[in-house]
Structures are given as structure tokens and as C-alpha cells.
Design an enzyme around this catalytic site. Structure first.
Site, PDB file in Angstrom:
ATOM      1  N   GLU A  44       0.829  -1.217   0.000  1.00  0.00           N
ATOM      2  CA  GLU A  44       0.000   0.000   0.000  1.00  0.00           C
ATOM      3  C   GLU A  44       0.862   1.266   0.000  1.00  0.00           C
ATOM      4  OE1 GLU A  44      -3.077  -0.515   2.954  1.00  0.00           O
ATOM      5  OE2 GLU A  44      -3.623  -2.461   2.123  1.00  0.00           O
ATOM      6  N   HIS A  65      -7.677  -8.776   1.119  1.00  0.00           N
ATOM      7  CA  HIS A  65      -7.022  -7.474   1.338  1.00  0.00           C
ATOM      8  C   HIS A  65      -5.775  -7.709   2.185  1.00  0.00           C
ATOM      9  CE1 HIS A  65      -9.979  -4.256  -0.025  1.00  0.00           C
ATOM     10  NE2 HIS A  65     -10.276  -5.375  -0.642  1.00  0.00           N
ATOM     11  N   GLU A  66      -4.802  -6.778   2.056  1.00  0.00           N
ATOM     12  CA  GLU A  66      -3.463  -7.019   2.607  1.00  0.00           C
ATOM     13  C   GLU A  66      -3.041  -8.435   2.191  1.00  0.00           C
ATOM     14  OE1 GLU A  66      -6.047  -6.172   4.969  1.00  0.00           O
ATOM     15  OE2 GLU A  66      -5.729  -4.168   4.162  1.00  0.00           O
ATOM     16  N   GLU A 108      -6.702  -6.741  -2.939  1.00  0.00           N
ATOM     17  CA  GLU A 108      -6.235  -5.372  -2.797  1.00  0.00           C
ATOM     18  C   GLU A 108      -4.760  -5.380  -3.228  1.00  0.00           C
ATOM     19  OE1 GLU A 108      -6.949  -2.066   0.640  1.00  0.00           O
ATOM     20  OE2 GLU A 108      -5.769  -3.799   1.190  1.00  0.00           O
ATOM     21  N   HIS A 120     -17.531 -11.146   5.239  1.00  0.00           N
ATOM     22  CA  HIS A 120     -16.291 -10.445   5.565  1.00  0.00           C
ATOM     23  C   HIS A 120     -15.562 -11.126   6.719  1.00  0.00           C
ATOM     24  CE1 HIS A 120     -13.833  -6.997   7.240  1.00  0.00           C
ATOM     25  NE2 HIS A 120     -13.348  -7.237   6.052  1.00  0.00           N
ATOM     26  N   HIS A 121     -14.288 -11.422   6.507  1.00  0.00           N
ATOM     27  CA  HIS A 121     -13.431 -12.007   7.536  1.00  0.00           C
ATOM     28  C   HIS A 121     -12.182 -11.162   7.693  1.00  0.00           C
ATOM     29  CE1 HIS A 121     -15.095 -16.323   6.550  1.00  0.00           C
ATOM     30  NE2 HIS A 121     -15.950 -15.612   7.274  1.00  0.00           N
ATOM     31  N   GLU A 122     -12.139 -10.290   8.691  1.00  0.00           N
ATOM     32  CA  GLU A 122     -10.882  -9.587   9.008  1.00  0.00           C
ATOM     33  C   GLU A 122     -10.123 -10.482   9.992  1.00  0.00           C
ATOM     34  OE1 GLU A 122      -9.109  -6.566   8.139  1.00  0.00           O
ATOM     35  OE2 GLU A 122      -7.736  -7.797   9.302  1.00  0.00           O
ATOM     36  N   ASN A 160       0.540   5.917   8.034  1.00  0.00           N
ATOM     37  CA  ASN A 160      -0.767   5.293   7.847  1.00  0.00           C
ATOM     38  C   ASN A 160      -0.700   3.786   7.607  1.00  0.00           C
ATOM     39  OD1 ASN A 160      -1.482   8.289   6.280  1.00  0.00           O
ATOM     40  ND2 ASN A 160      -2.634   7.578   8.058  1.00  0.00           N
ATOM     41  N   GLU A 202      -9.494   3.526   0.048  1.00  0.00           N
ATOM     42  CA  GLU A 202      -9.610   3.821   1.489  1.00  0.00           C
ATOM     43  C   GLU A 202      -8.620   4.897   1.946  1.00  0.00           C
ATOM     44  OE1 GLU A 202      -8.926  -0.147   3.013  1.00  0.00           O
ATOM     45  OE2 GLU A 202      -6.784   0.186   3.189  1.00  0.00           O
TER      46      GLU A 202
HETATM   47  C1  NOJ Z   1      -8.386  -3.265   5.362  1.00  0.00           C
HETATM   48  C2  NOJ Z   1      -9.156  -3.376   4.102  1.00  0.00           C
HETATM   49  O1  NOJ Z   1      -8.367  -2.968   3.016  1.00  0.00           O
HETATM   50  C3  NOJ Z   1     -10.383  -2.528   4.242  1.00  0.00           C
HETATM   51  O2  NOJ Z   1     -11.104  -2.541   3.028  1.00  0.00           O
HETATM   52  C4  NOJ Z   1     -11.216  -3.042   5.376  1.00  0.00           C
HETATM   53  O3  NOJ Z   1     -12.319  -2.200   5.557  1.00  0.00           O
HETATM   54  C5  NOJ Z   1     -10.414  -3.082   6.663  1.00  0.00           C
HETATM   55  N1  NOJ Z   1      -9.184  -3.760   6.454  1.00  0.00           N
HETATM   56  C6  NOJ Z   1     -11.171  -3.802   7.754  1.00  0.00           C
HETATM   57  O4  NOJ Z   1     -11.181  -5.176   7.505  1.00  0.00           O
HETATM   58 CA    CA Z   2      -5.977  -2.221   2.998  1.00  0.00          CA
END
Ligand code: NOJ
Ligand code: CA
Length: 698
Positions: A177, A477-478, A496, A407-409, A198, A502
Site C-alpha cells: 500500500e 485485502h493485505e 487489494e 467479511h473475515h478480518e 498510515n 480507502e
Molecule cells: C483493510 C481493508 O483494506 C479494508 O477494506 C477493510 O475495511 C479493513 N481492512 C477492515 O477489515
Molecule cells: Ca488495505
């Protein structure tokens, strides 16, 4: 009656396969002979290669080798003991993609080397030469007394022949990023990009760049360096040796385990790739990276349908609502993922031709998300917050023809995620949910691992493979960088792996500048689909983020649906910003799955125009974006079907539009267009144009 089946159109030709007499060097040319690779052993038996493009040297003598733990390096004293030469041609079909059919046509040499003095006594190098670039990989064959090897370094060189203009991001072991810099090769200074405020994770140990890294020679030849089929191996950065105009592979390591990679024999590394084209636009149209991957292993993946989506997302990034449900143990009343809010998105999506809705912050754990050292066991991927009724949201969505995106963070705690993978995916399967956005924000646990190391490469693959069993597609993402794995696992749909939209909501450095996406199209996008999440209409982000904004015009945002390829394409803004906006019609209409894509014009970091034909509808969509410079773009519509007239709806920057001073001025007009039409359009500074071309039926 004899019927020719469709599949018989996709023929595979192995044109020839020869063992050649053994000598010290061997050349191989691409099918049209524009690219030539010469493999050569130096006098001391060091393996090297050279690449020429239209008789111009592009890569000068570059050494190939490895250092291992406990056993001798692969360096020199080799002799060639076998050379095999093959020609290959096939046309294969993408289940979804930028184009339906892909031509895969190359000439190949496979060189077996021997050095009986060292443990790795046999070593094989494969070179595939295409008309749009080359790929080479190493193969470690089975050995009698060694089961596995521990790689301390791969020493692949890319010896440049000039101080090229280079578009680069730092060789960060954790995150992609970053903004691209445009400098001469000798001015690459990755370490100056360290400590970005950031980034929740970043590790830039040396002056290296991440791939794809794109370059232009003084003669206007374009080169892009990357890798294909990254499997069970660390990601490769490219270390910069300025004085020698040289790049060297710098594998992402494991500080926990003290090496770069450990693999069992036999083993084949990923392909090291160089896309080589005359024009910048040909880089975008190149299919080298997917071609160097294995064919589809999943078979029919029609359970995943490319789709536009919206959802409970941007509102958290601008600070209107929160992912978490409580603060100090009490509900704070700002939780975004409520049943009611999700239903509002479903209603809007359903009424406006948007197929899916993403809901972030639906599950427990967000109270301990960012900035917590102890992230193991925090997220739960099956338990909803009390104000979110998952089953009801899914049911309501189904009633309205809208699918939920899960969604899975993981908060970069992959072990916690792996423990729950089967349960989490089984829940999705039961509910008929076919895609999940995953996230890996933060430093990887366990400590000493990095997002792009071998351990994480294997984690990401495990997620893809497990998901496939449950008919689930992954938008990470990441993520690990894209290397064309989508060919083999077409449930690896998008990711991503760049500075997404974002950043415009919260970055303290002013957000992504107007030249960001005209650069991304020729760099990151060569690796594969991007979940950039375009479509902000409230460009100045008022009233939520007065100090932040989007640095493009509204027409530029629309054009991104065509320019930036992804089979999942978000309309990311809040519903209220789309209501009664005539420009939203373009987002409703634009396709997401393509029969054909053509890059019409463009220069790296300046501008780019892409036209895509939607699968099964005959509709075309065109997007063009520019950097800070206003410019006039001439479009020759000769790519359209000559037998059809089209009604074009044109969404272009207003007369006085400007990314900063007047970003939302847009002119929408209609005209008839056919394949003889040539038109000129003005793009504002930071602007763009989006055109839909719908066949007129008599
Ligand atoms: C980073 C992701 O790029 C973003 O899209 C997401 O909202 C946040 N993580 C939370 O999972
Ligand atoms: Ca991100």
C-alpha cells in the site's frame, strides 16, 4: 449428424519436442522471433542468460544461483548435460476475466546442469519465450540423499542495459500500500519510504522494489518485472544495485525461522518474468502472467458470478459509523453493521442493478482490532453482534435478488483464522454465500513472519484451496501479491495489494494523487485483478472528513469501472450520495465480465484508455483517465462490431471540471456511434471519461 463440440476449438499443439546436442550455450526465440533468450555457461561454469528484443539487448549477462543452509551454493562449475526444446500453443478459456479466450504460445528450452562436486548435483532451468515477454524458473530434481533444502538466498540477476525510467514502490515485506515513484533507476531509494504513518505494518529492510516494477528505456521499450505461480515459496522483491544497473532477487524471509524458504525435493520455483513490449498499452494486454500458471484445477466455478457490489464499508472509513459494537463494554450506538442498515443497502442494490452487498463489522472481535498485540483468538467468524441478524439479512437479500458478501478480518492472526476456516466456510455454504472479503491488517502473528514470506504464501493458498471445497471465492485485502494463480484456482477472484480508495478517506499525506491510477494500470494491474473500490461521488467527503478528499473528478471515478479490472467491482459511496444522481446510471449499466478488452492508448503514469466488450450482451464500455494534466483523447471506434450501430452515453468532465477546484462537474450526453466513428474528447486535470455503447436494435 456430426457436431463439432465447442471444446474442440481449444486445441493444444505441442509443435515440437527435441533433445538438442549438448554445448555451452543455447538460444531460444519467441514464436514471432522478436524476443531471444540466450542461456550460457561462463568459462567458470556459471549459469547466465541474456535477453534481446528486436535485436536490442534488454538484459545483459545475468547470473543465476542459490545459497543454502549447510550445503554448497549453486554458483559455478556447472556443465550442461541435457537440453530439451519445445514449442507450445493453445487457446484456453477464462471462466471470468478481461477476455474470454487466451492464447498461450511460446517456445521453451529446458536445460539440465550438473556439478558432481556439490550436494545439489543436478539443477534444471526452464525458459519460456513469448512474443510479449519471457519467464524462467528453477527446478530442483529428486536427489538420493537430500529430502529438503533450506534456501538462504536466491541470486537471480536482471542486468539492465540502461538507466531506465522506473515506476516503483519499495520492496516492503509486509504491504503493497505505497504510492508509486517515477525516477531513473539509479534514483530508486526505497528506504526513504519507510515509516509511513498510515501503515499498520511495513518492513523495508533494504533498497529493493516490489513487483511488478515497470520501466521504459530511452528507446521507448517497456519492461515489467514480476513473477508467476508463487507457490510454496517466498515472494520476490528486487534488490537495487545502482552502480551496476543491476537488480537481484531478494526473497522475503522468515526472521522466526532464519531462512527464506524450505522446500522438499523435487521442487519448482515460481517463474521470474519480464514483460517486454514496444508500447506501454501492450503491457496491459499481455497475458504472460496467467499463461505461466497451471490450468484450472477447480473445473466448473459458475457458482461464482462476477458482480458489482456496495455495502457497509465506506461509512466506517469516513467515520460515520464503527466496525465495533461497544466501547468500554457498552454499546456506543454507532455500529454500522445493523440488520436495518444492511437491508437499506440491499434495497438500493436491488433497485439499481447491483448484485451484492458487503457487510463489514458484522462479527464479534472488532473491539480488539487495530493496535492490539494480542490478536490471537480475538475474531470469531461465525458469531454476529446482537444488532445484526445474519440469517435474516441473507434471506432478505435472496428475496431481492442480492447476494451477501461475507467479511473475515483476520487482523493478521492467520492461525486463529485457520482454526475456524472450515466452520466459517460451512456457515457460508449453508447460507448460499459464495464470496468473502478477507483482511490481514497488522503485523503477522507469529512475530518474525511477513505477509509476503513463504509461511504466509502457504496460508493464503490454504485459504483458497479450502474455500474452493465450499464453493467460495476469495477477495483478499493485505494479500499476497497476485501472480496469476487465478488461472489454476479461479476462486482467487480479486484482491487489494495496492493503495486503495480507502487511503483517500484517512491518509495524512493527502491521499492518492491524480496520477495514482494511471500508474497502477501499468504496474500493479499487470499482476491481476484489483479490488480498488471506485465510485466515490461525494468527492470532498463532506461533512465527515473535511481534511480529506478524492483527488480525481467524478468522471474519472466512473471510468475506473472499466480501466481497473476486477470481477468484483464496488460502488463504494454512501447510498445518500448516489440517490438522484444521473451519473449513477453508468455504474448500474457497466459490465463486470468481459468477452474482450483492448487498451486503446496510454502512457505510464499519464493516461490510459481501455474498451471492454461485455460477455453475452454485445455492449461495450470505455473508460479513460488522466493524471494532473488536462488532455484531449482521440478515440477511433473501429473496435466495434461493423454491423451494429450503438447508442453511446457519454459521461465526461464538465467544461470547468478539475480534480481539486471543481471535481463533480460532469456532462452526460447521448450520440450514435459506429465502427467508423472517430471522436475527440477533453479530459480535465485529474479527469476522465466513461462511455457505454449499447447496440441499437431495429
Ligand atoms: C483493510 C481493508 O483494506 C479494508 O477494506 C477493510 O475495511 C479493513 N481492512 C477492515 O477489515
Ligand atoms: Ca488495505
Amino acid at each position: 449428424m456430426y457436431k463439432i463440440s465447442l471444446t474442440s476449438l481449444f486445441l493444444i499443439f505441442i509443435l515440437s519436442c527435441n533433445a538438442l546436442p549438448v554445448r555451452n550455450s543455447i538460444k531460444v526465440q519467441s514464436p514471432s522471433k522478436n524476443i531471444e533468450v540466450a542461456f550460457q555457461l561462463l568459462h567458470d561454469g556459471t549459469p547466465t542468460y541474456i535477453v534481446d528484443f528486436n535485436d536490442e539487448r534488454i538484459i545483459d549477462t545475468s547470473r543465476l544461483g542459490f545459497d543454502f543452509k549447510r550445503i554448497a551454493s549453486i554458483k559455478n562449475n556447472f556443465k550442461i548435460v541435457n537440453i530439451e526444446q519445445n514449442s507450445f500453443s493453445e487457446t484456453w478459456e477464462m471462466p471470468w476475466g478481461e477476455t474470454k479466450e487466451v492464447i498461450n504460445n511460446y517456445n521453451e528450452i529446458i536445460v539440465t546442469l550438473q556439478n558432481s562436486e556439490i550436494e545439489i548435483s543436478n539443477f534444471v532451468i526452464h525458459f519460456r519465450v513469448y512474443d510479449d515477454g519471457i519467464g524462467f524458473r528453477y527446478e530442483f530434481p529428486q536427489l538420493n540423499d537430500i529430502d529438503s533444502i533450506t534456501i538462504l538466498d536466491e541470486n537471480t540477476e536482471f542486468n539492465l542495459t540502461g538507466n531506465h525510467t522506473t515506476w516503483w514502490i519499495p520492496g516492503d515485506w509486509d504491504i503493497y500500500e505505497h504510492l508509486y515513484s517515477e525516477t531513473k533507476f539509479t534514483d530508486i531509494d526505497a528506504l526513504s519510504k519507510a515509516n509511513h504513518s498510515n501503515l499498520a505494518q511495513t518492513y523495508i529492510p533494504e533498497n529493493a522494489v516490489n513487483t511488478p516494477v515497470t520501466m521504459r528505456t530511452v528507446d521507448g521499450i517497456h519492461l515489467s518485472f514480476h513473477e508467476a505461480n508463487l507457490t510454496n515459496y517466498p515472494g520476490m522483491t528486487l534488490k537495487i544495485e545502482k552502480d551496476n544497473l543491476l537488480m537481484k532477487s531478494g526473497l522475503v524471509g522468515s526472521q522466526r525461522l532464519g531462512y527464506k524458504a524450505k522446500v522438499e525435493l523435487p521442487f519448482k520455483t515460481p517463474w521470474r518474468t519480464i514483460q517486454i513490449t514496444k508500447k506501454a498499452t501492450e503491457l496491459i494486454d499481455s497475458k504472460l502472467i496467467v499463461n505461466l500458471n497451471e490450468p484450472n484445477r477447480l473445473g466448473d466455478v459458475s457458482w461464482f458470478k462476477p458482480t458489482k457490489y456496495m455495502g457497509i464499508w465506506w461509512e466506517m472509513h469516513v467515520g460515520k459509523s464503527q466496525w465495533s459494537y461497544t466501547r468500554n463494554g457498552k454499546p456506543h450506538g454507532e455500529h454500522g453493521a445493523t440488520t436495518e442498515n444492511a437491508k437499506e443497502f440491499i434495497d438500493f442494490a436491488s433497485a439499481n442493478g447491483i448484485g451484492s452487498v458487503l457487510v463489514e463489522g458484522w462479527n464479534t472481535g472488532w473491539e480488539h482490532w487495530i493496535g492490539f498485540e494480542e490478536r490471537e483468538g480475538v475474531f470469531d467468524f461465525v458469531t454476529s453482534y446482537p444488532d445484526y441478524d445474519l440469517e435474516e439479512v441473507v434471506r432478505y437479500g435472496r428475496e431481492k435478488g442480492v447476494e451477501i458478501i461475507m467479511h473475515h478480518e483476520t487482523s493478521a492472526a492467520p492461525r486463529t483464522y485457520e482454526q475456524q476456516l472450515d466452520t466459517a466456510f460451512a456457515l457460508m455454504q449453508r447460507l448460499g454465500i459464495h464470496s468473502v472479503k478477507t483482511g490481514y491488517v497488522g503485523k503477522i502473528i507469529p512475530k518474525g513472519e511477513f505477509h509476503h514470506g513463504q509461511w504466509m504464501v502457504n496460508h493464503f493458498r490454504k485459504v483458497i484451496e479450502t474455500a474452493a471445497k465450499y464453493e467460495i471465492a476469495i477477495n483478499a485485502h493485505e494479500p499476497i501479491k497476485a501472480t496469476g494463480i487465478r488461472r489454476t484456482y479461479p476462486n482467487a477472484i480479486t484482491r487489494e495489494g495496492l493503495r486503495g480508495q480507502e487511503f483517500n478517506a484517512w491518509a495524512s499525506d493527502g491521499g492518492n494523487p491524480p496520477n495514482h491510477l494511471p500508474t497502477v494500470a501499468f504496474t500493479r494491474m499487470l499482476a491481476g485483478p484489483i479490488d480498488f473500490t471506485p465510485g466515490v461521488f461525494n468527492i470532498k467527503l463532506e461533512p465527515y472528513k473535511k481534511e480529506n478528499q478524492i483527488n480525481t473528478t467524478l468522471a474519472h471515478q466512473l471510468a475506473l469501472y472499466v480501466v481497473i479490472y476486477s470481477p468484483l467491482q464496488m460502488a463504494c459511496d454512501l447510498i445518500v450520495n448516489y440517490e438522484n444522481q444521473p451519473a449513477f446510471q453508468f455504474i448500474s449499466d457497466v459490465g463486470v465480465d468481459w468477452e474482450k478488452s483492448i487498451t486503446l492508448n496510454g502512457e505510464v503514469g499519464e493516461f490510459v484508455t481501455i474498451a471492454r466488450e461485455e460477455k453475452n450482451s454485445g455492449k461495450w464500455f470505455l473508460g479513460s483517465i488522466t493524471n494532473e494534466e488536462a488532455r484531449s483523447i482521440k478515440i477511433n471506434f473501429e473496435f466495434l462490431n461493423s454491423e451494429i450501430e450503438y447508442e453511446a452515453t457519454i459521461y465526461k468532465d464538465g467544461e470547468n471540471a478539475h480534480w481539486n477546484d471543481n471535481p463533480t462537474e460532469i456532462e452526460i450526453s447521448k450520440m450514435k456511434i459506429d465502427n467508423g466513428s472517430i471522436k475527440e474528447f477533453k479530459l480535465a486535470p485529474g479527469g476522465g471519461i466513461a462511455i457505454s455503447l449499447i447496440p441499437i436494435k431495429d
